[in-house]
Design a protein around this motif. Structure first.
Motif, short mmCIF file in Angstrom:
data_model
loop_
_atom_site.label_atom_id
_atom_site.label_comp_id
_atom_site.label_asym_id
_atom_site.label_seq_id
_atom_site.Cartn_x
_atom_site.Cartn_y
_atom_site.Cartn_z
N MET A 192 0.85 -1.18 -0.03
CA MET A 192 -0.13 0.05 -0.11
C MET A 192 0.74 1.47 0.00
SD MET A 192 -1.50 2.65 2.02
CE MET A 192 -1.81 2.17 3.85
N ARG A 193 1.87 1.17 0.86
CA ARG A 193 2.81 2.45 0.80
C ARG A 193 3.36 2.88 -0.33
NH1 ARG A 193 7.28 1.04 4.71
NH2 ARG A 193 8.26 0.35 2.80
N GLU A 194 4.01 1.60 -1.15
CA GLU A 194 4.52 1.82 -2.22
C GLU A 194 3.51 2.15 -3.46
OE1 GLU A 194 7.79 1.75 -2.77
OE2 GLU A 194 7.95 1.29 -0.59
N THR A 195 2.44 1.54 -3.27
CA THR A 195 1.76 1.99 -4.51
C THR A 195 1.18 3.55 -4.31
OG1 THR A 195 0.28 -0.18 -4.51
CG2 THR A 195 -0.86 1.39 -5.22
N GLY A 196 1.09 4.05 -3.16
CA GLY A 196 0.95 5.25 -2.80
C GLY A 196 2.06 6.37 -3.32
N LYS A 197 3.11 5.72 -3.24
CA LYS A 197 4.29 6.43 -4.01
C LYS A 197 4.25 6.71 -5.08
CE LYS A 197 7.94 5.60 -0.18
NZ LYS A 197 8.99 4.90 0.14
N ASP A 198 3.95 5.56 -5.88
CA ASP A 198 3.86 5.34 -7.28
C ASP A 198 2.51 5.96 -7.83
OD1 ASP A 198 6.26 4.11 -7.40
OD2 ASP A 198 5.33 2.22 -7.41
#
Length: 465
Positions: A439-445
């Motif tokens: 979720m965190r990485e998806t948010g960054k992208d």
């Protein structure tokens, strides 16, 4: 201090924890500093700069007026909706604010300086406050960031705050920041997730204070729902969104006279809609863990206290026990998101708000339904896994479309996730920690267009009027 259940569940006003509660809290802190330094009387000029998402969608979220209220020294936990309305009418008609409640300044919402395309380094929800004297000299200034759920961070204090957080965790009997660590504590102690969280809360509060505090949170959630059921007509803001909760409630009372289990989803939908309509009206709600997701946990908790084994005819004390266990478990799961990722829609999209709330509710329901710690973790993982990539694109910057219905959908997802996990044995391929990191990485992208900026998605593809 380490993040606790009363940080994640705090009382405030709508419509947004990051855009209304956080800015009001930051402005109130700034005002308190002016008062403590004894410089209020010398102030003749005020400058407020809003950056990024606060500037882009602040009007629909009530950010500017929340800042004015905070500068008057008002706290989101204490101010009542009617008091908010009275002060907003005063601001509109007089163009003045009472700085710290002691110094009248000529200042309007229109005087705030907006920087929607400028994102400060720490977070997209940035705000700067500055006051000057008659000669133009700066008396005091500060920069804050509203990082989701009503939490605020001051510029330059991030490292100190992180160190304080690390130090405070050492005082806890069961410190954790990952689901794996939380499960290890459960195995070693023989307690469930709610038991571990309860033990940690006892570091700063007595048993009765924890229980009474959680039941107060439940009561405010209930008041939010009940207040909404008394309101009719259209939601404020210009989208002409009709309030549905009162009509739905009247219909349910006619069709479901004996709490028939076949109507459980209609009641869950009603609670989620009612709480979020109250939030959209600027009413008093509980961040759970944010205002935009405030209806999910009350709705699933309603299911827990009305439709799980023994609750249909259960005593009030039994229902209170369920509420305490439910909110402690939800809080423990919320800590994982706060520690490892984000609950800010402006930072990671709606997956951080509605997604985390759905995950918290799913795990909490699994716990009160008798799930093992592993099944609880599985329920929380299932719920978030199927909210990954959820964008934050409210029309007109208002927490109405798609936010209100999204809460009801996410509540149903949480209930289904809990039931799926309880039919398993707790063993599963994807861990909750892996989903949180995803979720965190998806948010960054994710493109900034879909992170509460009103620059993409429904916010630009649906005509507002």
């Amino acid at each position: 201090m380490a993040v606790g259940v009363f940080d994640l569940f705090s009382v405030g006003i709508g419509p947004s924890s990051s855009h209304t509660v956080g800015p009001m809290r930051a402005a109130a802190v700034f005002a308190a500093e002016l008062a403590s330094q004894g410089i209020v009387d010398a102030v003749t000029g005020l400058r407020v700069d809003l950056y990024g998402s606060l500037a882009a969608t602040g009007r629909g979220h009530g950010t500017m007026t929340a800042v004015l209220l905070g500068l008057e020294g008002r706290e989101p936990e204490l101010i009542l909706p009617q008091e908010v309305q009275d002060r907003l009418a005063f601001f509109e008609s007089n163009g003045e604010l009472d700085l710290c409640g002691a110094k009248t300044l000529s200042y309007r919402v229109e005087d705030m300086i907006l920087h929607p395309l400028t994102v400060l380094e720490r977070h997209t929800n940035g705000m700067k406050f500055q006051v000057t004297d008659q000669a133009g000299g700066v008396l005091h200034e500060a920069t804050f960031f509203s990082v989701g759920g009503g939490f605020i961070v001051r510029e330059g204090e991030q490292d100190a705050a992180q160190q304080e957080l690390a130090d405070s965790k050492q005082q806890l009997p069961y410190p954790f920041r990952t689901a794996a660590g939380l499960l290890q504590h459960c195995t070693a102690s023989g307690m469930g997730i709610s038991g571990v969280m309860f033990a940690n809360e006892l570091v700063s509060r007595s048993k009765s204070e924890v229980r009474d505090g959680l039941l107060h949170i439940r009561d405010v959630m209930e008041e939010s729902k009940n207040s909404s059921l008394q309101r009719t007509g259209l939601l404020p803001g210009g989208l002409k969104v009709r309030r549905r909760a009162p009509d739905w409630h009247a219909r349910l009372r006619l069709e479901d006279t004996d709490r028939d289990p076949k109507f459980w989803q209609e009641w869950v939908n009603l609670v989620a809609l009612a709480v979020n309509e109250e939030n959209a009206s600027g009413g008093r709600v509980v961040t759970a863990p944010t205002n935009g997701a405030a209806g999910i946990i009350p709705a699933v908790m309603f299911y827990a206290t009305h439709y799980t084994d023994g609750m249909r005819d259960g005593t009030q004390e039994a229902k209170d026990d369920v509420v305490v266990k439910f909110l402690l478990t939800a809080g423990a799961i919320g800590v994982l998101y706060k520690e490892q990722a984000s609950i800010s829609g402006a930072e990671v999209g709606c997956q951080g708000e509605v997604g985390s709330a759905s995950s918290m509710a799913a795990g909490a329901l699994a716990e009160v339904m008798g799930g093992t710690p592993e099944q609880v973790e599985n329920a929380a993982e299932i719920a978030m896994e199927h909210n990954l990539g959820l964008t934050c694109d409210p029309i007109g910057g208002l927490v109405q479309v798609p936010c209100i219905e999204r809460n009801a959908i996410a509540a149903a997802k949480a209930i289904n996730a809990a039931k799926m996990a309880l039919w398993g044995d707790g063993q599963h391929r994807v861990s909750l920690d892996e989903v949180i990191i995803t979720m965190r990485e998806t948010g960054k992208d994710m493109s900034s267009k879909y992170k509460e900026t009103a620059m993409g998605g429904l916010a630009v593809n649906v005509v507002e009027c």
